[in-house]
Scaffold this motif. Structure first.
Motif, PDB file in Angstrom:
ATOM      1  N   PHE A  27       0.940  -1.259  -0.033  1.00  9.83           N
ATOM      2  CA  PHE A  27      -0.172   0.049   0.103  1.00  9.83           C
ATOM      3  C   PHE A  27       0.908   1.224  -0.045  1.00  9.83           C
ATOM      4  O   PHE A  27       1.146   1.775   1.038  1.00  9.83           O
ATOM      5  N   PRO A  28       1.708   1.584  -1.184  1.00 13.14           N
ATOM      6  CA  PRO A  28       2.584   2.721  -1.366  1.00 13.14           C
ATOM      7  C   PRO A  28       1.590   4.159  -0.937  1.00 13.14           C
ATOM      8  O   PRO A  28       0.370   3.975  -1.591  1.00 13.14           O
ATOM      9  N   GLN A  29       2.026   4.909  -0.464  1.00 14.53           N
ATOM     10  CA  GLN A  29       1.100   6.194  -0.058  1.00 14.53           C
ATOM     11  C   GLN A  29       1.750   7.572  -0.934  1.00 14.53           C
ATOM     12  O   GLN A  29       1.192   8.440  -0.643  1.00 14.53           O
ATOM     13  N   CYS A  30       2.222   7.361  -1.918  1.00 14.11           N
ATOM     14  CA  CYS A  30       2.713   8.121  -2.853  1.00 14.11           C
ATOM     15  C   CYS A  30       3.017   7.762  -4.299  1.00 14.11           C
ATOM     16  O   CYS A  30       3.386   6.665  -4.338  1.00 14.11           O
ATOM     17  N   GLY A  31       2.815   8.323  -5.387  1.00 10.44           N
ATOM     18  CA  GLY A  31       3.146   8.041  -6.613  1.00 10.44           C
ATOM     19  C   GLY A  31       4.503   7.420  -6.868  1.00 10.44           C
ATOM     20  O   GLY A  31       4.863   6.452  -7.660  1.00 10.44           O
ATOM     21  N   PHE A  32       5.494   8.296  -6.474  1.00  9.51           N
ATOM     22  CA  PHE A  32       6.915   7.895  -6.480  1.00  9.51           C
ATOM     23  C   PHE A  32       7.331   6.712  -5.741  1.00  9.51           C
ATOM     24  O   PHE A  32       7.911   5.777  -6.544  1.00  9.51           O
ATOM     25  N   SER A  33       6.675   6.642  -4.648  1.00 12.98           N
ATOM     26  CA  SER A  33       6.940   4.963  -3.956  1.00 12.98           C
ATOM     27  C   SER A  33       6.246   4.001  -4.672  1.00 12.98           C
ATOM     28  O   SER A  33       6.885   2.833  -4.770  1.00 12.98           O
ATOM     29  N   SER A  34       5.220   4.233  -5.223  1.00 16.62           N
ATOM     30  CA  SER A  34       4.495   3.107  -6.211  1.00 16.62           C
ATOM     31  C   SER A  34       5.111   2.863  -7.159  1.00 16.62           C
ATOM     32  O   SER A  34       5.398   1.644  -7.620  1.00 16.62           O
ATOM     33  N   ARG A  35       5.733   3.769  -8.041  1.00 17.79           N
ATOM     34  CA  ARG A  35       6.696   3.530  -9.009  1.00 17.79           C
ATOM     35  C   ARG A  35       7.821   2.808  -8.792  1.00 17.79           C
ATOM     36  O   ARG A  35       8.231   1.801  -9.512  1.00 17.79           O
ATOM     37  N   ALA A  36       8.553   3.152  -7.647  1.00 14.30           N
ATOM     38  CA  ALA A  36       9.675   2.641  -7.195  1.00 14.30           C
ATOM     39  C   ALA A  36       9.289   1.006  -7.016  1.00 14.30           C
ATOM     40  O   ALA A  36      10.173   0.078  -7.154  1.00 14.30           O
ATOM     41  N   ILE A  37       8.323   0.623  -6.290  1.00 14.11           N
ATOM     42  CA  ILE A  37       7.714  -0.800  -6.003  1.00 14.11           C
ATOM     43  C   ILE A  37       7.671  -1.715  -7.273  1.00 14.11           C
ATOM     44  O   ILE A  37       8.088  -2.558  -7.313  1.00 14.11           O
ATOM     45  N   ALA A  38       6.899  -0.686  -8.158  1.00 14.72           N
ATOM     46  CA  ALA A  38       6.679  -1.326  -9.593  1.00 14.72           C
ATOM     47  C   ALA A  38       7.989  -1.600 -10.329  1.00 14.72           C
ATOM     48  O   ALA A  38       8.008  -2.886 -10.871  1.00 14.72           O
ATOM     49  N   ILE A  39       8.909  -0.819 -10.468  1.00 10.59           N
ATOM     50  CA  ILE A  39      10.282  -1.092 -10.749  1.00 10.59           C
ATOM     51  C   ILE A  39      10.852  -2.067 -10.214  1.00 10.59           C
ATOM     52  O   ILE A  39      11.574  -3.275 -10.974  1.00 10.59           O
ATOM     53  N   LEU A  40      10.991  -2.418  -8.838  1.00 13.45           N
ATOM     54  CA  LEU A  40      11.567  -3.473  -8.171  1.00 13.45           C
ATOM     55  C   LEU A  40      10.956  -4.938  -8.569  1.00 13.45           C
ATOM     56  O   LEU A  40      11.441  -5.736  -8.735  1.00 13.45           O
ATOM     57  N   ASP A  41       9.590  -4.682  -8.520  1.00 10.58           N
ATOM     58  CA  ASP A  41       8.837  -5.954  -8.846  1.00 10.58           C
ATOM     59  C   ASP A  41       9.251  -6.419 -10.266  1.00 10.58           C
ATOM     60  O   ASP A  41       9.315  -7.425 -10.637  1.00 10.58           O
ATOM     61  N   ARG A  42       9.383  -5.487 -11.111  1.00  7.99           N
ATOM     62  CA  ARG A  42       9.456  -5.842 -12.478  1.00  7.99           C
ATOM     63  C   ARG A  42      10.973  -6.567 -12.982  1.00  7.99           C
ATOM     64  O   ARG A  42      11.089  -7.432 -13.796  1.00  7.99           O
TER      65      ARG A  42
END
Length: 106
Positions: A27-42
């Motif tokens: 549950f990321p709380q900002c767009g930048f954190s969400s993008r970072a998670i998506a990159i690491l998952d990718r």
């Protein structure tokens, strides 16, 4: 060394890949954190996250620790890599995949 600095030091060395972010992996709380998670998952990284919103000392201390003003912040093998923009550039060039896969095998 301050208490926050020593805690941060322990966190960045606890696992090869650590992301200091706003919110959690689920549950990321900002767009930048969400993008970072998506990159690491990718890139298939095995990583830990630290929610800076839960601890104001860590939230401020991480900025001083890295001398980087924004969050999220990625650390690989105890070394500061950058924020979500740098992560995206490294992902697009293939550099992040190499860095993360190299650290996972180390």
């Amino acid at each position: 060394m301050s208490d926050a600095t020593s805690r941060i030091e322990q966190l960045v060395k606890a696992k090869p890949v650590v992301l200091f972010m706003k919110g959690t992996q689920l549950f990321p709380q900002c767009g930048f954190s969400s993008r970072a998670i998506a990159i690491l998952d990718r890139v298939g990284a095995d990583y830990d996250t630290v929610d800076v919103l839960q601890d104001q000392e860590i939230r401020q201390g991480i900025k001083e620790y890295s001398d980087w003003p924004t969050i999220p912040q990625l650390y690989v093998n105890g070394e500061f890599v950058g924020g979500s923009d740098i992560m995206m550039e490294m992902y697009e060039s293939g550099e992040l995949q190499q860095l993360v896969s190299g650290e996972a095998q180390a």
